[in-house]
Design a protein around this motif. Structure first.
Motif, mmCIF file in Angstrom:
data_model
loop_
_atom_site.group_PDB
_atom_site.id
_atom_site.type_symbol
_atom_site.label_atom_id
_atom_site.label_comp_id
_atom_site.label_asym_id
_atom_site.label_seq_id
_atom_site.Cartn_x
_atom_site.Cartn_y
_atom_site.Cartn_z
ATOM 1 N N ALA A 193 0.970 -1.543 -0.725
ATOM 2 C CA ALA A 193 -0.274 -0.048 -0.015
ATOM 3 C C ALA A 193 0.766 0.957 0.061
ATOM 4 O O ALA A 193 0.337 2.207 -0.818
ATOM 5 N N ASP A 194 2.119 1.248 1.064
ATOM 6 C CA ASP A 194 2.582 2.140 1.020
ATOM 7 C C ASP A 194 3.220 2.796 -1.174
ATOM 8 O O ASP A 194 3.985 4.156 -0.766
ATOM 9 N N LYS A 195 3.293 1.721 -1.708
ATOM 10 C CA LYS A 195 3.625 2.279 -3.244
ATOM 11 C C LYS A 195 2.929 2.825 -4.151
ATOM 12 O O LYS A 195 2.247 3.440 -4.964
ATOM 13 N N GLY A 196 1.734 3.131 -3.795
ATOM 14 C CA GLY A 196 0.266 3.713 -4.179
ATOM 15 C C GLY A 196 0.238 5.103 -4.028
ATOM 16 O O GLY A 196 1.393 5.473 -3.800
ATOM 17 N N PRO A 197 -0.799 5.406 -4.204
ATOM 18 C CA PRO A 197 -0.874 6.981 -4.323
ATOM 19 C C PRO A 197 -0.517 7.624 -2.797
ATOM 20 O O PRO A 197 -1.400 6.887 -1.562
ATOM 21 N N ASN A 198 -0.212 9.198 -3.109
ATOM 22 C CA ASN A 198 -0.607 9.320 -1.012
ATOM 23 C C ASN A 198 -1.479 10.648 -1.515
ATOM 24 O O ASN A 198 -0.701 11.259 -0.504
ATOM 25 N N PHE A 199 -2.151 10.776 -1.798
ATOM 26 C CA PHE A 199 -2.933 11.963 -1.595
ATOM 27 C C PHE A 199 -4.658 11.566 -2.733
ATOM 28 O O PHE A 199 -4.394 10.362 -2.911
#
Length: 122
Positions: free
Chosen positions: A37-43
């Motif tokens: 999940a850390d590699k997906g969008p961050n906003f």
């Protein structure tokens, strides 16, 4: 004689500090855990959300980013009960800055977002 003892002590301390620094620099560093999940969008584009949820999003990003990337919760697909358990677990971690009141607002946002944002791949 006293000068010799003093200088011997000073040199000994310098050598011991140097050896300690060498060992400290060679020690393996802890690598932070990463999750898919850390590699997906961050906003999240919350412009279409109600003002209350936009404010809760700001609180969410402020509090959750203290311990991990914001991408982790944004890209997780928890049920409302799982969000509740997860946020309260995070609240118990030192430095989270979460109180029961702020945790409830974050949980409310996460549940609202899970119910209203379309996720790719679903």
């Amino acid at each position: 004689m006293q000068k010799t003892i003093v200088w011997g002590t000073v040199v000994g301390v310098i050598i011991l500090v140097g050896i300690g620094m060498i060992y400290a620099l060679r020690a393996p560093r802890a690598v932070p855990k990463t999750y898919p999940a850390d590699k997906g969008p961050n906003f999240i584009d919350v412009t279409a959300y109600p003002v209350k949820m936009q404010e809760a999003y700001e609180l969410f990003t402020n509090k959750c980013s203290r311990c991990h990337t914001v991408a982790r919760p944004i890209n997780s697909t928890f049920t409302p009960e799982e969000w509740r358990k997860y946020v309260y677990k995070m609240m118990r971690k030192p430095g989270s800055g979460l109180t029961p009141k702020t945790a409830e607002k974050v949980i409310e946002f996460l549940i609202y977002d899970a119910q209203h944002r379309e996720r790719k791949g679903k």
